[in-house]
Design an enzyme around this catalytic site. Structure first.
Site, PDB file in Angstrom:
ATOM      1  CG  HIS B  54      30.698  36.261  28.689  1.00  0.00           C
ATOM      2  ND1 HIS B  54      31.934  36.299  29.303  1.00  0.00           N
ATOM      3  CD2 HIS B  54      29.947  35.404  29.407  1.00  0.00           C
ATOM      4  CE1 HIS B  54      31.910  35.496  30.347  1.00  0.00           C
ATOM      5  NE2 HIS B  54      30.727  34.933  30.434  1.00  0.00           N
ATOM      6  CE1 TYR B  57      34.238  31.235  24.432  1.00  0.00           C
ATOM      7  CE2 TYR B  57      31.873  30.922  24.363  1.00  0.00           C
ATOM      8  CZ  TYR B  57      33.070  30.814  25.030  1.00  0.00           C
ATOM      9  OH  TYR B  57      33.112  30.319  26.289  1.00  0.00           O
ATOM     10  CG  HIS B 100      33.183  35.040  37.458  1.00  0.00           C
ATOM     11  ND1 HIS B 100      32.401  35.191  38.558  1.00  0.00           N
ATOM     12  CD2 HIS B 100      32.321  35.075  36.401  1.00  0.00           C
ATOM     13  CE1 HIS B 100      31.136  35.297  38.198  1.00  0.00           C
ATOM     14  NE2 HIS B 100      31.062  35.229  36.901  1.00  0.00           N
ATOM     15  CG  ASP B 273      25.531  25.979  34.446  1.00  0.00           C
ATOM     16  OD1 ASP B 273      25.830  25.518  33.324  1.00  0.00           O
ATOM     17  OD2 ASP B 273      26.072  26.971  34.937  1.00  0.00           O
ATOM     18  CG  ASP B 500      41.461  26.711  25.380  1.00  0.00           C
ATOM     19  OD1 ASP B 500      40.327  26.353  25.736  1.00  0.00           O
ATOM     20  OD2 ASP B 500      41.734  27.038  24.217  1.00  0.00           O
TER      21      ASP B 500
END
Lengths: 229, 745
Positions: B54, B57, B100, B273, B500
């Protein structure tokens, strides 16, 4: 016309209200933060839509107790016009400016759509530019718009001309869907007894320019400007 | 809590624990080599999330590098929180789509809600005010016992979050297919606007500068969420419910306003974030990009729960949190803003010149490891892959035995799950807040949202046809990009760039990896040919349950620009007497590619054949032509031809406007011409007095245009009389989803 818009943490349609008021009146409204205890001298106070304090308690219940609302109530008592839209309707109702309560939508879902309304009373600065019985289109966007009051109060509101708008379907425009939230007697918006305060769930401020698809909300702001300038 | 109590909770670091944390034996050995010692418990946790699929990559990077990511319009491509594209006048549009999926399957409301929250933060962290949300949803078969519950929860979660933060949800797409029974897809996209000279990046700078934590308090939610998203589901995945985060859109709304207010000052050096892997990935990425070290002391970090350990704090995925590097001495300015918005604010560390990540708490050091070697050593795999075998095209024999009345077929198609109206979904989203939305959902091929305070507008679409991608990942990848480009052109916008969102199965299986490789190839070819670069993206792999993979789903979010929102054209027929034109290749003579079509699946009950090929040069020529006509004010209604083919496209335009069509252009044509899904095509309605002009222009541009009929009445009809009334189509189209959702389980 001078106007103030009260902004709470979680308000989110204040920009829409600013744009509508500025477009019609040519004057930028004051934005008043919820912690302020004083309002500028204005002819109109707008309590906008959104999710004040997240609406984590009953919608509008927390905001109704915020310091600025004492001042809003005092001004309303002096006859200053107050417009509460959506969450603003919930807040001013919780604050006791209007009778009744707003409950969860009957279908238990948030609903956003363009809704047909019938103008029930035109004897107010908010509605003077409409014809009685005129069908207008304002969008609705709420989860807690189910207006409730007892049968006796509904009768009194009708008798005293305090019902401003009712939800209606419109077969002619292939939109037969009326009341979107189960509110009693299809009530979409009500006045106080003097018709100086209007609370409504639909959003006239999102129906004022060609981009919105219709401009049925514009006469409300034009009527206010005419009456209060 | 004390250092002793923390240590009592820690487990001995071994190869077994590393495996439990998702590291392979080789990856663990690599960690030992880099550190030259056994990592601490906290360090192992941090390394495992940094090296998770995650966050790293690792399976996809080698292929993603091949995508075109540049162009004169691109200000910032992939690698930052979101992509940034120039829209003129000193304005930029900032956008990204993110999945998600795993959390939404386990806990649909919170999974979807926090998906929206996360993508919003990716966009406003760069300085943009979010102006629109979109979403692309894929659910399992409507017959599957979980589907209704998942649809209900996901839609309520998206609405619950987006409505509260006051960002309009302006469109999206929803498909159903049994391949998603065990793995639904929830892909959320946010688009924001910023000034080109006020864009904020994440690279830390300035040794000694304070590291500030703002937003919600940290709890134990979401620990190892990134690891969960990097493995297949099994029977017991529902036990992972505690790894799903809980969203608080009210705090997010305050965070948006507070961050944008802080961005008006010059106090910020860098900002990011805390998304997947929370404080770990934000601190490591910020320091790593700046080539610096970072030292955090967690004792003063705002915590929601008692007795948290450094490990838990570093891996928590609590929502609505940001990490900011401030200029020295600006702490008070920043704190005053966050106090106004009643949000937590804490200085939790500073930048160093050591290049190390140092975590202190309870008077001890729990992590002290070099950032660059650990980041750079994040695994990168060139996994074995097999190309997907090409399917052959179908001949007319598939139609043997089909003799249904056209009106009945259309009614069935309009009531099938993929084509049925999604009104039940989008009416739960506030699509209008902000007052800049041009079209309600379902009224145009792309959402059109005016840039606040201006006349120009951004057009937004999300597209992917997973059944095409399964049959041929290369053509399917091309098609997803081409359809996004086409949908933007169909409203009159100039397509600018895409994000994408690559949703696939387990990349360790060569067949699945082959789907990924093929899709990337197709996407790349289309992006190059259409000058439509990728500026941001997200990869979600391991969408498998008990070995069953989803359909390959490279969801494409496309963004375009137009000088005036009022130029935009919707799909609805607007009155009687307009001429209906088909734009696009009329070989055969109007096309008729039936392989992988909706007609083939829904009416003939077959999912086979090759998907329609995409000719990118034709695509571009036809799209440029249609956009030009719209810009000249010659078009009343415009709709691209997609699922269901020409006749379905026309019927959708009729339903949207409540005006029927009298069709003459199909006389004598084979049924495949009605339902074929050939690419690069549009249906337009134009006023009769300009029809000849349009046809002349088409001839000059070398674009095939033919007359299909005219707008008329309240039904679809032809020389043979009524085909089907709009009333009947509307009942089928509007009825399916509400009836399905209202039915008892």
């Amino acid at each position: 016309m001078k106007a103030a818009i009260v902004v709470f943490p979680g308000s989110n349609r204040e920009r829409d209200a600013v744009a509508a008021l500025e477009a019609v009146s040519g004057t930028k409204p004051h934005l008043v933060w919820h912690r302020d205890t004083e309002l500028p001298k204005v002819d109109l106070i707008v309590v906008p839509g959104g999710f004040s304090y997240g609406d984590y308690l009953r919608s509008g219940a927390m905001a109704a107790h915020s310091p600025i609302m004492r001042e809003v109530k005092a001004r309303a008592d002096q006859g200053v016009r107050v417009l509460g839209v959506c969450n603003g309707f919930q807040i001013i109702t919780e604050a006791g400016l209007l009778p009744g309560a707003l409950m969860r939508n009957g279908a238990l879902k948030f609903v956003c759509r363009v809704q047909h309304l019938r103008v029930e009373n035109t004897d107010s600065p908010f509605t003077k530019r409409y014809a009685k019985g005129q069908i207008v289109r304002f969008p609705v966007a709420h989860g807690d718009g189910n207006y409730w009051t007892d049968a006796e109060t509904v009768k009194r509101l009708d008798g005293e001309g305090q019902v401003a708008f009712r939800y209606v379907g419109d077969e002619a425009r292939a939109d037969p869907r009326g009341n979107p939230n189960g509110s009693v007697s299809d009530i979409a918006g009500i006045f106080n007894a003097k018709r100086t305060v209007l609370g409504l769930m639909p959003h006239p401020e999102d129906a004022v320019e060609a981009l919105h698809g219709n401009t049925d909300g514009k006469p409300m702001f034009e009527g206010l400007v005419e009456a209060l300038s | 809590m004390s250092a002793e109590a923390t240590k009592a909770q820690e487990r001995p670091v071994t190869a077994e624990l590393a495996k439990e944390f998702g590291l392979s034996a080789e990856e663990y050995r690599n960690a030992l080599d880099i550190l030259g010692r056994t990592p601490t418990f906290t360090e192992l946790g941090i390394i495992s999330v940094m090296w998770s699929e995650h966050c790293s990559y690792k399976s996809s990077k080698v292929w993603l590098k091949t995508l075109p990511t540049t162009g004169p319009q691109v200000i910032c491509g992939p690698g930052e929180n979101a992509g940034v594209v120039d829209i003129g006048d000193g304005d930029a549009v900032i956008f990204k789509m993110e999945s998600h999926n795993h959390p939404s399957y386990i806990e649909p409301y919170q999974g979807a809600a926090t998906g929206v929250g996360g993508i919003l933060r990716d966009v406003f962290t760069m300085g943009a005010r979010p102006i629109a949300n979109m979403n692309a949803l894929r659910f399992g078969s409507p017959d599957h016992p979980k589907t209704r519950h998942l649809v209900s929860g996901v839609v309520a979660g998206i609405g619950g979050y987006g409505n509260c933060v006051g960002v309009p949800t302006v469109g999206g797409e929803t498909n159903f297919h049994p391949a998603y029974n065990g793995n639904i897809l929830v892909n959320a996209m946010t688009v924001g606007v910023a000034k080109t000279d006020k864009i904020f990046y994440s690279a830390a700078a300035g040794i000694g500068n304070p590291v500030v934590y703002v937003g919600s308090k940290t709890g134990r939610d979401g620990i190892h969420g990134a690891t969960m998203a990097s493995a297949e589901f099994t029977e017991d995945s529902e036990e992972k419910r505690p790894t799903v985060q809980v969203g608080d859109p009210f705090t997010e709304k305050l965070l948006i306003e507070a961050c944008l207010e802080l961005m008006e000052t010059d106090a910020i050096v860098a900002i990011q974030d805390m998304g997947a892997a929370g404080l770990t990935s934000s601190s490591v990425e910020m320091a790593g990009k700046g080539g610096l070290g970072i030292e955090l002391t967690l004792d003063t970090l705002p915590m929601r729960e008692q007795a948290m350990t450094p490990y838990e704090i570093m891996l928590s995925e609590s929502q609505e949190r940001m990490l900011i590097i401030l200029k020295p001495g600006r702490e008070e300015v920043a704190k005053a803003i966050f106090d106004k918005w009643e949000l937590d604010f804490a200085v939790i560390g500073h930048l160093t010149d050591t290049g190390n990540l140092v975590i202190k708490m309870y008077g001890e050091t729990w992590c002290d490891m070099p950032i660059a070697p650990v980041s750079n050593a994040a695994p990168e795999y060139n996994r074995p892959w097999e190309p997907t075998p090409k399917a052959s095209d179908l001949d007319d024999s598939v139609f043997n035995g089909y003799s249904e009345e056209l009106g009945d077929t259309l009614t069935k198609l309009f009531g099938c799950p993929d084509l049925a109206s999604k009104r039940w979904i989008w009416e739960q989203y506030d699509s209008l807040v902000g007052g800049d939305t041009r079209f309600m959902s379902g009224q145009a091929d792309a959402a059109v949202v005016r840039v606040p305070g201006q006349t120009k507008a951004v057009a937004i679409t999300t597209d992917c046809t997973p059944r095409y991608c399964l049959a041929d990942p290369v053509e399917g990848g091309k098609q997803a990009v081409a359809e996004a480009w086409r949908n933007l052109s169909a409203v009159g916008a100039l397509p600018l760039a895409i994000t994408d969102n690559m949703n696939f199965g387990n990349p360790e299986k060569p067949r699945i990896m082959g789907q990924f490789v093929g899709a990337v190839q197709g996407i790349g070819e289309a992006c190059k040919a259409l000058d439509f670069p990728v500026v941001s993206g997200n990869v979600s792999l391991y969408n498998e349950t008990n070995g069953e993979a989803i359909l390959p789903t490279p969801a494409i979010g496309g963004v375009g620009i137009m000088p005036d929102a009022m130029i935009a054209v919707g799909i609805a027929f607007r009155g009687e007497g307009d001429v209906i034109l088909a734009v696009g290749d009329t070989a055969n003579p109007y096309g008729g590619h039936i392989g992988q079509s909706i007609f083939l699946r829904e009416i003939l009950g077959r999912e086979e054949g090759a998907p329609p090929p995409v000719d990118l040069a034709v695509e571009r020529r036809n799209g440029d032509f249609v956009r030009g006509l719209i810009r000249e004010g010659l078009v009343v209604s415009s709709h691209d031809v997609a699922d269901g083919g020409l006749i379905v496209t026309i019927a959708e335009m009729a339903l949207a406007g409540g005006v029927g069509a009298y069709l003459t252009g199909f006389d004598g044509q084979h049924v495949r011409v009605l339902f074929g899904e050939d690419q690069g095509r549009y249906v337009l309605a134009v006023r009769p007095d300009v029809a000849a002009t349009v046809q002349e222009k088409a001839e000059a541009a070398g674009v095939p245009v033919s007359v299909l009929g005219e707008t008329r009445g309240t039904s679809l009809s032809g020389r043979g009389g009524e085909i089907v009334s709009l009333k009947r189509l509307r009942e089928a189209n509007e009825g399916w989803l509400p009836n399905y959702m209202a039915a008892e389980l």
